[in-house]
Design a protein around this motif. Structure first.
Motif, PDB file in Angstrom:
ATOM      1  N   SER A 149     -31.874  15.564 -65.531  1.00  0.00           N
ATOM      2  CA  SER A 149     -32.526  14.624 -66.443  1.00  0.00           C
ATOM      3  C   SER A 149     -33.852  15.187 -66.962  1.00  0.00           C
ATOM      4  O   SER A 149     -34.630  15.762 -66.200  1.00  0.00           O
ATOM      5  N   TYR A 154     -21.920   8.656 -58.846  1.00  0.00           N
ATOM      6  CA  TYR A 154     -21.924   9.851 -57.987  1.00  0.00           C
ATOM      7  C   TYR A 154     -21.639   9.469 -56.538  1.00  0.00           C
ATOM      8  O   TYR A 154     -20.833  10.117 -55.851  1.00  0.00           O
ATOM      9  N   ARG A 191     -25.415   6.193 -63.229  1.00  0.00           N
ATOM     10  CA  ARG A 191     -24.942   7.530 -62.865  1.00  0.00           C
ATOM     11  C   ARG A 191     -24.943   7.717 -61.346  1.00  0.00           C
ATOM     12  O   ARG A 191     -23.946   8.174 -60.775  1.00  0.00           O
ATOM     13  N   THR A 192     -26.053   7.371 -60.707  1.00  0.00           N
ATOM     14  CA  THR A 192     -26.136   7.610 -59.270  1.00  0.00           C
ATOM     15  C   THR A 192     -25.127   6.776 -58.493  1.00  0.00           C
ATOM     16  O   THR A 192     -24.559   7.246 -57.503  1.00  0.00           O
ATOM     17  N   HIS A 246     -26.029  21.557 -65.783  1.00  0.00           N
ATOM     18  CA  HIS A 246     -25.200  21.173 -64.648  1.00  0.00           C
ATOM     19  C   HIS A 246     -25.008  22.354 -63.701  1.00  0.00           C
ATOM     20  O   HIS A 246     -25.140  22.204 -62.468  1.00  0.00           O
ATOM     21  N   TYR A 296     -29.538  15.332 -57.600  1.00  0.00           N
ATOM     22  CA  TYR A 296     -28.737  15.922 -58.674  1.00  0.00           C
ATOM     23  C   TYR A 296     -29.096  15.298 -60.012  1.00  0.00           C
ATOM     24  O   TYR A 296     -29.301  15.989 -61.012  1.00  0.00           O
ATOM     25  N   ASP A 297     -29.203  13.971 -60.035  1.00  0.00           N
ATOM     26  CA  ASP A 297     -29.497  13.300 -61.299  1.00  0.00           C
ATOM     27  C   ASP A 297     -30.899  13.622 -61.792  1.00  0.00           C
ATOM     28  O   ASP A 297     -31.116  13.760 -63.001  1.00  0.00           O
ATOM     29  N   HIS A 337     -29.877   5.925 -65.144  1.00  0.00           N
ATOM     30  CA  HIS A 337     -29.967   6.545 -63.822  1.00  0.00           C
ATOM     31  C   HIS A 337     -29.200   5.762 -62.757  1.00  0.00           C
ATOM     32  O   HIS A 337     -28.451   6.361 -61.972  1.00  0.00           O
ATOM     33  N   SER A 368     -24.890   9.307 -70.010  1.00  0.00           N
ATOM     34  CA  SER A 368     -26.091  10.051 -70.379  1.00  0.00           C
ATOM     35  C   SER A 368     -27.158   9.121 -70.944  1.00  0.00           C
ATOM     36  O   SER A 368     -26.872   8.025 -71.434  1.00  0.00           O
ATOM     37  N   ALA A 384     -22.181  12.351 -65.564  1.00  0.00           N
ATOM     38  CA  ALA A 384     -23.465  12.575 -66.237  1.00  0.00           C
ATOM     39  C   ALA A 384     -23.319  12.480 -67.749  1.00  0.00           C
ATOM     40  O   ALA A 384     -24.186  11.925 -68.439  1.00  0.00           O
ATOM     41  N   ASP A 404     -29.179  11.312 -55.928  1.00  0.00           N
ATOM     42  CA  ASP A 404     -30.464  11.085 -56.604  1.00  0.00           C
ATOM     43  C   ASP A 404     -31.084  12.386 -57.070  1.00  0.00           C
ATOM     44  O   ASP A 404     -31.592  12.499 -58.198  1.00  0.00           O
TER      45      ASP A 404
END
Length: 317
Positions: A259, A129, A125-126, A269, A254-255, A122, A307, A303, A252
C-alpha cells in the motif's frame, strides 16, 4: 436447552435403578417394569424422545411391545416434526446471530478505518487474506485436533477489529502526513492495548462467558508481536502469541507493504512476497509463511480486487 425425555422399560429393578442414575444428568427418565405400563407411558404427553425396551417383560414380549408402538405410531411423526421444527428454528436463530455478529464487527472496524483516510479497503483486504490463510491451515494435520471450524471462522471474522484501538490515538499523530517521531511512535504503539481494553469492556457488558469478541481481543492486542519476541506491546514470542494474532500479523504487514503511504511508495507484490519470506522465523511464524507462499497468488488477486483505487471509484460513484 430442555432435556430430552427417555422411557426405559425393563423388569429388573436393579437395572432400572442403575440406568436412572446414569441417564438423569442428561435426560428426563420415565421407567416401567411391564409392557402394558410401558405402552401407557409411551402415549403420555409430552411424548418420549427415545425408548429403551427390554426383550423379556413379565406380561408380553418386548418385540410385541415394539410392534404395538409402531402400529399406534405413538404420534412419533408429530414428535419428529416438532423436533425438526425446533431444529430449524435454532438453525435460523444461529444464522441470524452470526450475521449480527459479523455486522457488528465490520461496523466497529469501519470506525477505525474512517479515522485513517489512507487505509481505504484495508480491512476488506486483510480479512480476505486472513480467511485465505485460515482455510489453508485448517487442512493441516497439526491443527485438526486443536482448532475447531468455529474458531477458524471467528479468526477471519474478527480481522476487521485488529486496529480498533486507533480510535484512541490523537488525530495529529494518526493523520500525520509523514513519518512519526520517536515520541509519536510510542503513542501510536498504544493502540493494541486500547483496542483490547475496549473489546474487553464490550465483552463484559455482553454478560456472556463465550463472547464472540474473545478472539477479537487476541487479534487487536497481539497482532504487532513478532515470532522472535521483537514486537510489541509485550514482546512475547513463538507460540505464546495467539495463533489468531500471528495470522493477522502476516496479513497486516503484507497489506502495509503493497500500500502507498505519504511517507513511502507501494511495494510490488513480488517484493512483498520476498520480504515476508525473509521474515520467516523472525517476524513471522514459519508455518504461516509457508502457507502464505503457497497462497501468494490468491493474496495478489485479493489486493487487486479490493485495491484502494477500486475503493476510490466506488466512493466517487
Amino acid at each position: 436447552m430442555e432435556k430430552l425425555i427417555l422411557l426405559v422399560d425393563d423388569d429388573d429393578p436393579a437395572a432400572l435403578k442403575l440406568l436412572r442414575k446414569a441417564l438423569r444428568p442428561e435426560f428426563k427418565v420415565r421407567s416401567a417394569t411391564h409392557g402394558k405400563k410401558g405402552l401407557a407411558l409411551a402415549g403420555t404427553l409430552p411424548l418420549p424422545d427415545l425408548i429403551l425396551l427390554d426383550i423379556r417383560l413379565p406380561d408380553m414380549h418386548g418385540y410385541l411391545v415394539c410392534s404395538k408402538l409402531k402400529q399406534e405410531q405413538l404420534l412419533v411423526g408429530n414428535r419428529t416434526r416438532d423436533l425438526e421444527e425446533r431444529t430449524a428454528e435454532l438453525e435460523t436463530r444461529t444464522t441470524e446471530l452470526q450475521l449480527s455478529q459479523e455486522l457488528a464487527i465490520v461496523a466497529l472496524g469501519s470506525i477505525a478505518e474512517t479515522r485513517d483516510n489512507e487505509t481505504g479497503n484495508h480491512i476488506h483486504r486483510t480479512q480476505a487474506y486472513v480467511r485465505t490463510l485460515t482455510e489453508r491451515l485448517a487442512s493441516l494435520q497439526r491443527y485438526r485436533s486443536t482448532v475447531s471450524e468455529e474458531e477458524w471462522a471467528m479468526i477471519w471474522r474478527s480481522a476487521p477489529l485488529h486496529d480498533i484501538g486507533k480510535v484512541g490515538i490523537p488525530d495529529h499523530i494518526l493523520l500525520k502526513p509523514g513519518r512519526l517521531s520517536a515520541e509519536e511512535l510510542q503513542i501510536m504503539k498504544r493502540h493494541p492495548v486500547i483496542g483490547r481494553d475496549a473489546l474487553r469492556i464490550a465483552e463484559t457488558r455482553s454478560g456472556s462467558d463465550h463472547s464472540f469478541l474473545g478472539i477479537a481481543k487476541e487479534v487487536a492486542y497481539a497482532h504487532h508481536e513478532h515470532w522472535d519476541g521483537g514486537g510489541y506491546p509485550e514482546g512475547i514470542k513463538g507460540e505464546a502469541i495467539p495463533l489468531s494474532a500471528r495470522i493477522m500479523a502476516l496479513a497486516d504487514v503484507y497489506d502495509a507493504m503493497i500500500s502507498k503511504r505519504v511517507y513511502k511508495p507501494a511495494m510490488s507484490h513480488a517484493t512483498a512476497v520476498d520480504q515476508i519470506r525473509a521474515g520467516r522465523g523472525t517476524h513471522f511464524d514459519p508455518s504461516l509463511v509457508d502457507g502464505f507462499l503457497e497462497a501468494a497468488d490468491q493474496f495478489n488477486d485479493i489486493a487487486l480486487r479490493f485495491s484502494d483505487r477500486a475503493a476510490a471509484r466506488e466512493h466517487a460513484s
